[in-house]
Design a protein around this motif. Structure first.
Motif, PDB file in Angstrom:
ATOM      1  N   GLU A 237      20.339  68.018   4.815  1.00 55.86           N
ATOM      2  CA  GLU A 237      20.417  66.799   5.608  1.00 55.86           C
ATOM      3  C   GLU A 237      21.414  65.877   4.912  1.00 55.86           C
ATOM      4  OE1 GLU A 237      16.378  65.491   5.822  1.00 55.86           O
ATOM      5  OE2 GLU A 237      15.707  67.377   6.682  1.00 55.86           O
ATOM      6  N   VAL A 238      21.319  64.582   5.155  1.00 53.75           N
ATOM      7  CA  VAL A 238      22.249  63.639   4.539  1.00 53.75           C
ATOM      8  C   VAL A 238      22.137  63.684   3.022  1.00 53.75           C
ATOM      9  CG1 VAL A 238      22.864  61.210   4.349  1.00 53.75           C
ATOM     10  CG2 VAL A 238      22.229  62.141   6.553  1.00 53.75           C
ATOM     11  N   ILE A 239      20.925  63.729   2.510  1.00 60.20           N
ATOM     12  CA  ILE A 239      20.736  63.770   1.058  1.00 60.20           C
ATOM     13  C   ILE A 239      19.980  65.020   0.641  1.00 60.20           C
ATOM     14  CG2 ILE A 239      19.653  62.624  -0.912  1.00 60.20           C
ATOM     15  CD1 ILE A 239      20.208  59.984   0.448  1.00 60.20           C
ATOM     16  N   ASP A 240      18.910  65.361   1.317  1.00 58.03           N
ATOM     17  CA  ASP A 240      18.035  66.454   0.907  1.00 58.03           C
ATOM     18  C   ASP A 240      18.561  67.811   1.357  1.00 58.03           C
ATOM     19  OD1 ASP A 240      16.419  64.434  -0.007  1.00 58.03           O
ATOM     20  OD2 ASP A 240      15.132  64.440   1.751  1.00 58.03           O
ATOM     21  N   ALA A 241      18.074  68.857   0.666  1.00 62.73           N
ATOM     22  CA  ALA A 241      18.348  70.242   1.060  1.00 62.73           C
ATOM     23  C   ALA A 241      17.088  71.051   0.796  1.00 62.73           C
ATOM     24  CB  ALA A 241      19.521  70.801   0.272  1.00 62.73           C
ATOM     25  N   GLN A 242      16.882  72.090   1.593  1.00 65.84           N
ATOM     26  CA  GLN A 242      15.709  72.933   1.412  1.00 65.84           C
ATOM     27  C   GLN A 242      15.969  74.306   1.994  1.00 65.84           C
ATOM     28  OE1 GLN A 242      15.234  69.942   3.210  1.00 65.84           O
ATOM     29  NE2 GLN A 242      15.676  70.851   5.184  1.00 65.84           N
ATOM     30  N   GLY A 243      15.167  75.281   1.539  1.00 71.20           N
ATOM     31  CA  GLY A 243      15.292  76.632   2.053  1.00 71.20           C
ATOM     32  C   GLY A 243      14.433  77.590   1.268  1.00 71.20           C
ATOM     33  N   LYS A 244      14.374  78.813   1.752  1.00 71.45           N
ATOM     34  CA  LYS A 244      13.627  79.884   1.081  1.00 71.45           C
ATOM     35  C   LYS A 244      14.591  80.643   0.174  1.00 71.45           C
ATOM     36  CE  LYS A 244       9.645  80.395   3.752  1.00 71.45           C
ATOM     37  NZ  LYS A 244       8.521  79.909   3.030  1.00 71.45           N
ATOM     38  N   VAL A 245      14.118  80.919  -1.048  1.00 71.89           N
ATOM     39  CA  VAL A 245      14.922  81.644  -2.023  1.00 71.89           C
ATOM     40  C   VAL A 245      14.242  82.989  -2.288  1.00 71.89           C
ATOM     41  CG1 VAL A 245      15.804  81.630  -4.382  1.00 71.89           C
ATOM     42  CG2 VAL A 245      15.733  79.514  -3.073  1.00 71.89           C
ATOM     43  N   PRO A 246      14.938  84.110  -2.012  1.00 68.99           N
ATOM     44  CA  PRO A 246      14.344  85.416  -2.300  1.00 68.99           C
ATOM     45  C   PRO A 246      14.417  85.721  -3.802  1.00 68.99           C
ATOM     46  CG  PRO A 246      16.539  85.690  -1.385  1.00 68.99           C
ATOM     47  CD  PRO A 246      16.237  84.219  -1.362  1.00 68.99           C
ATOM     48  N   ALA A 247      13.562  86.624  -4.260  1.00 70.82           N
ATOM     49  CA  ALA A 247      13.542  87.008  -5.673  1.00 70.82           C
ATOM     50  C   ALA A 247      14.764  87.876  -6.002  1.00 70.82           C
ATOM     51  CB  ALA A 247      12.262  87.759  -5.989  1.00 70.82           C
ATOM     52  N   GLU A 248      15.299  87.691  -7.191  1.00 74.01           N
ATOM     53  CA  GLU A 248      16.418  88.492  -7.700  1.00 74.01           C
ATOM     54  C   GLU A 248      16.129  88.808  -9.158  1.00 74.01           C
ATOM     55  OE1 GLU A 248      19.753  89.163  -6.450  1.00 74.01           O
ATOM     56  OE2 GLU A 248      19.376  88.386  -4.448  1.00 74.01           O
ATOM     57  N   ASP A 249      16.713  89.880  -9.669  1.00 76.74           N
ATOM     58  CA  ASP A 249      16.500  90.262 -11.064  1.00 76.74           C
ATOM     59  C   ASP A 249      17.235  89.354 -12.036  1.00 76.74           C
ATOM     60  OD1 ASP A 249      14.875  92.331 -10.282  1.00 76.74           O
ATOM     61  OD2 ASP A 249      16.494  93.803 -10.237  1.00 76.74           O
ATOM     62  N   ALA A 250      18.309  88.732 -11.593  1.00 77.43           N
ATOM     63  CA  ALA A 250      19.123  87.889 -12.480  1.00 77.43           C
ATOM     64  C   ALA A 250      18.888  86.414 -12.173  1.00 77.43           C
ATOM     65  CB  ALA A 250      20.599  88.218 -12.311  1.00 77.43           C
TER      66      ALA A 250
ATOM     67  N   GLY B  98      10.671  81.544  -3.584  1.00 81.33           N
ATOM     68  CA  GLY B  98       9.796  80.589  -2.920  1.00 81.33           C
ATOM     69  C   GLY B  98      10.570  79.525  -2.175  1.00 81.33           C
ATOM     70  N   ASP B  99       9.885  78.413  -1.909  1.00 82.44           N
ATOM     71  CA  ASP B  99      10.484  77.297  -1.174  1.00 82.44           C
ATOM     72  C   ASP B  99      11.210  76.373  -2.148  1.00 82.44           C
ATOM     73  OD1 ASP B  99       9.549  78.067   1.335  1.00 82.44           O
ATOM     74  OD2 ASP B  99       7.589  77.163   0.960  1.00 82.44           O
ATOM     75  N   LEU B 100      12.485  76.181  -1.900  1.00 83.43           N
ATOM     76  CA  LEU B 100      13.318  75.317  -2.742  1.00 83.43           C
ATOM     77  C   LEU B 100      13.521  73.985  -2.039  1.00 83.43           C
ATOM     78  CD1 LEU B 100      15.272  75.076  -5.238  1.00 83.43           C
ATOM     79  CD2 LEU B 100      17.061  75.749  -3.657  1.00 83.43           C
ATOM     80  N   GLU B 101      13.325  72.900  -2.770  1.00 86.17           N
ATOM     81  CA  GLU B 101      13.571  71.552  -2.242  1.00 86.17           C
ATOM     82  C   GLU B 101      14.445  70.788  -3.219  1.00 86.17           C
ATOM     83  OE1 GLU B 101      10.042  69.448  -1.188  1.00 86.17           O
ATOM     84  OE2 GLU B 101       9.210  71.143  -0.081  1.00 86.17           O
ATOM     85  N   VAL B 102      15.501  70.176  -2.692  1.00 88.45           N
ATOM     86  CA  VAL B 102      16.416  69.366  -3.498  1.00 88.45           C
ATOM     87  C   VAL B 102      16.438  67.963  -2.912  1.00 88.45           C
ATOM     88  CG1 VAL B 102      18.794  69.114  -4.319  1.00 88.45           C
ATOM     89  CG2 VAL B 102      17.848  71.399  -3.978  1.00 88.45           C
ATOM     90  N   HIS B 103      16.291  66.963  -3.770  1.00 94.18           N
ATOM     91  CA  HIS B 103      16.354  65.578  -3.308  1.00 94.18           C
ATOM     92  C   HIS B 103      16.932  64.702  -4.415  1.00 94.18           C
ATOM     93  CE1 HIS B 103      12.538  65.667  -5.458  1.00 94.18           C
ATOM     94  NE2 HIS B 103      12.701  64.380  -5.654  1.00 94.18           N
TER      95      HIS B 103
END
Length: 137
Positions: A37-50, A93-98
């Motif tokens: 959005e204008v400031i926030d970001a969010q989404g699902k992050v899949p698992a990775e080995d690295a 999991g669920d990633l949220e940035v603000h």
């Protein structure tokens, strides 16, 4: 990438094609774009080995915060200027940035108070110096 749409004697108009997302998780098999959005970001992050990095197209600033399923992520500076966060290996999991804005409430209160004061001052007030009986008998 830019594409020229029109050009005239007054100037031209360009269109942005395939713009990079404002926030993405990079460093894995494929970049994972995040809805922003204008400031926030969010989404699902899949698992990775690295380990991976969440990269924002924003200047590095101590007020940015990111959480993955409620756990805080460590901020890092990317490419000498951009805001980033480290996603540990195997994390998903669920990633949220603000962005924390501690003075935002004070700023909003001042803005609303100023608007209310301007509205009250703009109301035409009619002050009668004499009563009707005194004027007309």
């Amino acid at each position: 990438e830019l594409e020229k749409v029109t050009e005239s004697t007054h100037g031209g108009m360009w269109r942005v094609i395939d713009a990079d997302p404002r926030a993405a998780v990079v460093g894995g098999e494929a970049p994972v774009p995040l809805a922003s959005e204008v400031i926030d970001a969010q989404g699902k992050v899949p698992a990775e080995d690295a380990a991976r990095t969440v990269v924002l197209t924003e200047r590095f600033d101590a007020q940015w915060r990111a959480t993955l399923d409620g756990a805080a992520l460590e901020p890092v500076e990317v490419d000498g200027w951009a805001q980033g966060f480290t996603v540990p290996a195997g994390a998903s999991g669920d990633l949220e940035v603000h962005r924390e804005q501690p003075l935002r409430l004070l700023w909003q209160l001042l803005l609303y108070a100023t608007t209310a004061l301007a509205a009250v001052v703009s109301i035409p007030w009619r002050v009668r110096s004499r009563s009707v009986e005194a004027m007309y008998g």
